[in-house]
Scaffold this motif. Structure first.
Motif, PDB file in Angstrom:
ATOM      1  N   ASN A   2      29.261  40.114  19.482  1.00  0.00           N
ATOM      2  CA  ASN A   2      28.826  39.224  18.419  1.00  0.00           C
ATOM      3  C   ASN A   2      29.254  39.763  17.060  1.00  0.00           C
ATOM      4  N   LEU A   3      29.147  41.064  16.846  1.00  0.00           N
ATOM      5  CA  LEU A   3      29.559  41.679  15.589  1.00  0.00           C
ATOM      6  C   LEU A   3      31.047  41.488  15.364  1.00  0.00           C
ATOM      7  N   ARG A   5      32.988  39.157  16.550  1.00  0.00           N
ATOM      8  CA  ARG A   5      33.235  37.742  16.278  1.00  0.00           C
ATOM      9  C   ARG A   5      32.845  37.402  14.841  1.00  0.00           C
ATOM     10  N   THR A   6      31.703  37.881  14.390  1.00  0.00           N
ATOM     11  CA  THR A   6      31.253  37.627  13.026  1.00  0.00           C
ATOM     12  C   THR A   6      32.217  38.228  12.023  1.00  0.00           C
ATOM     13  N   CYS A   7      32.635  39.469  12.250  1.00  0.00           N
ATOM     14  CA  CYS A   7      33.579  40.125  11.339  1.00  0.00           C
ATOM     15  C   CYS A   7      34.896  39.368  11.293  1.00  0.00           C
ATOM     16  N   HIS A  10      34.588  36.264   9.155  1.00  0.00           N
ATOM     17  CA  HIS A  10      34.602  36.614   7.735  1.00  0.00           C
ATOM     18  C   HIS A  10      36.009  36.983   7.283  1.00  0.00           C
ATOM     19  N   SER A  45      28.184  41.430   7.565  1.00  0.00           N
ATOM     20  CA  SER A  45      28.265  40.962   8.956  1.00  0.00           C
ATOM     21  C   SER A  45      27.559  41.912   9.909  1.00  0.00           C
ATOM     22  N   TYR A  46      27.752  43.198   9.688  1.00  0.00           N
ATOM     23  CA  TYR A  46      27.121  44.211  10.530  1.00  0.00           C
ATOM     24  C   TYR A  46      25.601  44.061  10.477  1.00  0.00           C
ATOM     25  N   CYS A  47      25.071  43.970   9.274  1.00  0.00           N
ATOM     26  CA  CYS A  47      23.608  43.863   9.122  1.00  0.00           C
ATOM     27  C   CYS A  47      23.077  42.542   9.662  1.00  0.00           C
ATOM     28  N   TYR A  48      23.810  41.476   9.426  1.00  0.00           N
ATOM     29  CA  TYR A  48      23.369  40.172   9.926  1.00  0.00           C
ATOM     30  C   TYR A  48      23.322  40.163  11.450  1.00  0.00           C
ATOM     31  N   SER A  49      24.349  40.739  12.064  1.00  0.00           N
ATOM     32  CA  SER A  49      24.388  40.719  13.529  1.00  0.00           C
ATOM     33  C   SER A  49      23.303  41.584  14.158  1.00  0.00           C
ATOM     34  N   LYS A  50      22.873  42.629  13.446  1.00  0.00           N
ATOM     35  CA  LYS A  50      21.838  43.519  13.991  1.00  0.00           C
ATOM     36  C   LYS A  50      20.419  43.096  13.629  1.00  0.00           C
TER      37      LYS A  50
END
Length: 117
Positions: A2-3, A5-7, A10, A45-50
């Motif tokens: 998920n991380l 993919r989010t990165c 972005h 992105s890292y913080c959002y995914s966690k």
């Protein structure tokens, strides 16, 4: 997964936004902007995914504050200089910058994991 993919989402947005800047502005400035924006995007992105949404006093927001402290130790200037050297013309910039940004983002995410953010 998920991380990553989010990165990548972005990074795609940043690449699209940076394209007009590359055409109109100095390539060097565009590379500086792209590397620094990617680092900030990786942090969010890292913080959002966690931890979920990143806003003040939320778990995601607290994570973002921690990642900013870690980012202060990252030599983004060296990354931009390396990218400028590797992607030395605006023609190659379009094909070159994505892989260079990925290297920076990957190193930053690895650093966040190592610091147990």
């Amino acid at each position: 997964m998920n991380l990553a993919r989010t990165c990548m989402c972005h990074l795609l947005v940043l690449t699209c936004l940076a394209s007009p800047a590359v055409a109109r502005a100095d390539t060097s400035m565009a590379i500086d902007y792209a590397i620094h924006a990617s680092a900030l995007s990786a942090s969010i992105s890292y913080c959002y995914s966690k931890y979920g949404p990143v806003y003040e006093s939320s778990p995601g927001g607290k994570c973002f504050e921690r990642t900013k402290r870690v980012l202060a130790s990252v030599d983004l200037k060296a990354s931009t200089e390396n990218t400028k050297r590797v992607c030395d013309s605006s023609r190659s910039l379009q094909t070159c910058i994505t892989s260079e940004i990925w290297k920076v983002v990957s190193a930053i995410v690895t650093l966040f994991d190592a610091n147990k953010i």
